[in-house]
Design an enzyme around this catalytic site. Structure first.
Site, PDB file in Angstrom:
ATOM      1  N   GLY A   1      -7.158  13.418 -10.166  1.00 11.26           N
ATOM      2  CA  GLY A   1      -6.663  13.434 -11.461  1.00 11.26           C
ATOM      3  C   GLY A   1      -7.677  14.377 -12.395  1.00 11.26           C
ATOM      4  N   GLY A   2      -8.615  15.074 -11.725  1.00 12.61           N
ATOM      5  CA  GLY A   2      -9.350  15.944 -12.580  1.00 12.61           C
ATOM      6  C   GLY A   2     -10.532  15.512 -13.143  1.00 12.61           C
TER       7      GLY A   2
ATOM      8  CE1 TYR B   1     -11.292  27.010 -10.967  1.00 11.34           C
ATOM      9  CE2 TYR B   1     -11.243  29.290 -10.933  1.00 11.34           C
ATOM     10  CZ  TYR B   1     -10.913  28.157 -11.320  1.00 11.34           C
ATOM     11  OH  TYR B   1      -9.738  28.051 -12.232  1.00 11.34           O
TER      12      TYR B   1
ATOM     13  CG  HIS C   1      -0.016  21.348  -6.061  1.00 10.17           C
ATOM     14  ND1 HIS C   1      -1.103  20.697  -6.273  1.00 10.17           N
ATOM     15  CD2 HIS C   1       0.903  20.804  -5.391  1.00 10.17           C
ATOM     16  CE1 HIS C   1      -0.679  19.587  -5.623  1.00 10.17           C
ATOM     17  NE2 HIS C   1       0.410  19.622  -5.305  1.00 10.17           N
TER      18      HIS C   1
ATOM     19  CE  LYS D   1       1.560  17.458  -7.563  1.00  9.86           C
ATOM     20  NZ  LYS D   1       2.064  16.511  -6.479  1.00  9.86           N
TER      21      LYS D   1
ATOM     22  CD  GLU E   1      -5.280  14.376  -3.999  1.00  9.22           C
ATOM     23  OE1 GLU E   1      -6.684  14.147  -3.971  1.00  9.22           O
ATOM     24  OE2 GLU E   1      -4.505  14.227  -4.659  1.00  9.22           O
TER      25      GLU E   1
ATOM     26  CG  ASN F   1      -0.978  12.877  -2.913  1.00 11.99           C
ATOM     27  OD1 ASN F   1      -0.396  13.773  -3.209  1.00 11.99           O
ATOM     28  ND2 ASN F   1      -2.007  12.287  -3.414  1.00 11.99           N
TER      29      ASN F   1
ATOM     30  NE  ARG G   1       0.611   8.568  -4.562  1.00 12.35           N
ATOM     31  CZ  ARG G   1       0.834   9.826  -5.226  1.00 12.35           C
ATOM     32  NH1 ARG G   1       2.451   9.765  -5.173  1.00 12.35           N
ATOM     33  NH2 ARG G   1       0.157  10.540  -5.860  1.00 12.35           N
TER      34      ARG G   1
END
Lengths: 498, 166
Positions: free
Chosen positions: A164-165, A202, A208, A237, A288, A290, A292
């Site tokens: 989440g940054g 970077y 994405h 998003k 990453e 997720n 779920r």
């Protein structure tokens, strides 16, 4: 066989799971906090249980209370939705130990993927490309600086436990390294309870792109193609689509096989998503996993025809996948707009209040997954996502036109939403030709707030709303039908978010 | 009392109401009819064109409208009120001051400036935490912080005045 599912979530995803339960003749049990007592998911479920005060930590995140409740009501399984406890390995462990089925992966897979440096290590050893950088947290500044020099600036510092940054810093040159490192470490400690930070290159202006995978308990793995989720604001998003215009056959082949490798590496089963960053030259890097169901799963459902929640439940029951990889192909194009309760022109602050009017879009090719209706209250306690509008078309232009129509039909009053901003994005050249990247909102849209982005709006709409404003104003000062003045407390003088 | 000025997207539009169902706009006489579907939903027909509009009242002179996925905020005043307002604006510019209100209920996470410090328009001054998100509140004008009415950690209601700028 699963007979009753306790849904440990709220809002649109709880409603989505209730619908799947109903189709499978499974009893759905909702839980709710004080603030949610009249929410849509509570009214739609077969059973509803009060769990605690409005604060998430005392309700939707209260592991002991939730596990106790599941046992007490005789739930055979728990579905976590997304967010809240869905990726909490301790919760999943507690469910596993209680003998209740968890509809999702095993706690060990979640633990492995939850630690970003551990996950990077695992991926690097499993033929999944990772962003160049370190695979363990920084312990010496000198070593870290050396690594940064080797990969080349700009670099990113990221929290190992992160997401989440938070705990993330872009470092443009070595001069900034030490100050950025301590800032990132502090932020990481505050947000995640661990100051571990690692280095990544970077990637300039990437897209994405993520791959939906699904696996059963019998070692069958399948992918359901990619989704492009590059339209995002501060890592949240906003618009997602499948397939991606940027992904050709060759890249799709590489992405999907890397995704399956990733899932196999952590012994994954159930539905999951591998997120990648893809640069202009179509190099891709693992971001990453997720572990779920994703918010944006409906776009995949629309292009494949599968029901992912029903698949999840069948997998949890120990059944094999209901399809073979070769039976699945991409059918048409799908887009999703996330409708948030937020005041776009006021720096996107969340907008709270009672929903006064809610007329959903419908018609050919439109799906609406919503957690609200005219009796709902949008409170400050939870995520401001109200509804997902999903459009399908035989091709991308048709899906875009359908989405524009659907957003035009969506009537909602009581809170402010980002409907108009979503519609604006769909009209931009960068969106239409597919050249947008993850910085689109920041670079193209943000400079136009407040209000400048509205300047291209249709002139006759401006005239029409102006006339309506005059008529409403005139009505307020005119005598009513009974000859009395319209009382001051009528709806027109009330505030929108009470 | 039958002449109005509407401000929308920075443009001003003047309307003169005639007998029921007629209005003069940009030197043209238009026929319209209005159907109130509910307090928040109106159908307006201008000539043969139909507009299906959703409305959110903001105050007695400000209305928000959603039409075909476009959002508009309008300010509507009688011609007289508009004149008075313009005069007021001129006076305000001479004794310039401004304030920051909380746009929603939440908790003050951080106040970045002290009384007496200079700030520029658009600069982030206060961080308000609400709905799990940190929201930057920006200065509506340039000036010097005159007074701060809240402390970090305070919970605030919507529309609480947080600080003033002079």
């Amino acid at each position: 066989m699963i007979k009753k599912i306790l849904i440990v979530n709220r809002g649109e995803i709880a409603v989505r799971i209730i619908k799947a339960c109903r189709e499978l003749s499974i009893t759905s049990a909702a839980l709710y906090s004080e603030a949610d007592k009249d929410s849509l998911h509570v009214r739609l479920a077969d059973e509803a249980y009060f769990i605690g005060p409005s604060a998430s930590s005392e309700s939707y995140l209260n592991i002991p209370k939730i596990v106790d409740l599941a046992k007490k009501i005789g739930a055979s399984a728990i579905h976590p939705g997304y967010g809240f406890l869905s990726e909490n390995a301790d919760f999943i462990k507690a469910v596993e130990e209680s003998g209740i089925i968890f509809i999702g992966p095993r706690s060990e897979s979640v633990r492995l993927m939850g630690d970003k440096t551990e996950a990077r290590k695992l991926m690097a050893g499993s033929e999944v490309p990772i962003v160049p950088g370190t695979t363990s947290p920084i312990d010496s500044i000198e070593e870290a600086k050396k690594t940064a020099r080797e990969i080349g600036y700009p670099i990113l510092l990221k929290a190992s436990a992160g997401g989440g940054g938070k705990g993330m810093r872009k470092v443009a040159s070595e001069d900034e390294f030490e100050s950025s490192l301590s800032a990132a470490q502090n932020e990481a400690l505050k947000a995640f309870g661990s100051s571990d930070v690692y280095i990544e290159k970077y990637i300039e202006n990437p897209k994405h792109i993520e791959v939906q995978i699904i696996a059963d308990h019998h070692g069958n793995y399948a992918h359901l193609f990619e989704r492009d989720c590059s339209i995002q604001r501060r890592h949240q998003k906003v618009i997602e689509e499948a397939p991606s215009t940027f992904v050709d056959g060759e890249l799709r082949q590489k992405l999907t096989s890397a995704a399956i490798n990733a899932a196999k590496a952590c012994g994954y089963y159930n539905a999951g998503t591998i997120e990648f960053l893809v640069d202009k030259n179509k190099n891709f890097y693992f971001l990453e996993m997720n572990t779920r169901l994703q918010v944006e799963h409906p776009v995949t459902e629309l292009i494949t025809g599968l029901d992912l929640v029903k698949e999840q439940i069948a997998i949890a029951e120990g059944k094999p996948l209901s399809f073979r990889q070769e039976d699945i192909y991409i059918h048409g194009h799908a887009l999703e707009c996330r409708i948030y309760a937020e005041d776009v022109d006021n720096n996107f602050v969340p907008s709270t209040g009672h929903i006064k009017l809610h007329r959903r879009p419908d018609g050919i090719g439109i799906r609406v997954d919503t957690g609200i209706d005219p009796f709902s209250n949008v409170s400050m306690f939870y995520d401001p996502l109200l509804t997902k509008v999903i459009a399908w078309g035989r091709n991308r232009p048709e899906a875009i036109e359908r989405m524009k129509r659907a957003l035009g039909e969506y009537k909602i009053a009581g809170v402010l939403t980002n409907i108009a901003a979503c519609r604006w994005v769909l009209k931009q050249e960068e969106f239409k030709d597919g050249s947008f990247d993850i910085n689109f909102v920041e670079n193209v849209f943000m400079p136009l707030i407040p209000d400048k982005w509205k300047s291209e709006q249709a002139q006759d709409y401006e005239d029409a709303v102006s006339l309506l404003a005059v008529l409403l104003k005139a009505r307020m000062s005119e005598p009513g039908p009974s000859g009395n003045k319209v009382p001051k407390s009528n709806n027109w003088t009330s505030k929108p978010y009470e | 009392m039958n002449e109005y000025v509407v401000t929308v997207n920075g443009k001003k539009k003047a309307f003169k109401m005639l007998d029921s169902g007629k209005v003069v706009f940009q030197d043209r006489e238009l026929e319209y009819s209005l159907l109130k579907v509910s307090d928040y939903s109106y159908l307006l027909k201008i000539g043969n064109k139909v507009y299906d509009m959703t409305t959110t009242a903001l105050s007695s002179e400000k209305f928000g409208f959603l039409v075909d996925g476009h959002y508009f905020e309008t300010t509507v005043r009688t011609k007289l009120q508009e004149k008075a307002r313009e005069l007021q604006n001129i006076r305000n510019m001479e004794t310039h001051h401004d304030l920051i209100k909380s746009p929603m209920p939440g908790m003050i996470l951080k106040i970045k400036k002290n009384v007496g410090e200079r700030i520029e328009m658009g600069e982030s001054v206060v961080i308000l935490e609400a709905m799990k998100m940190e929201n930057d509140l920006h200065a509506p004008s340039s000036g010097v912080i005159k007074e701060i009415f809240v402390k970090e950690g305070n919970s605030v209601e919507k529309d609480t005045i947080l600080l003033t700028i002079s």
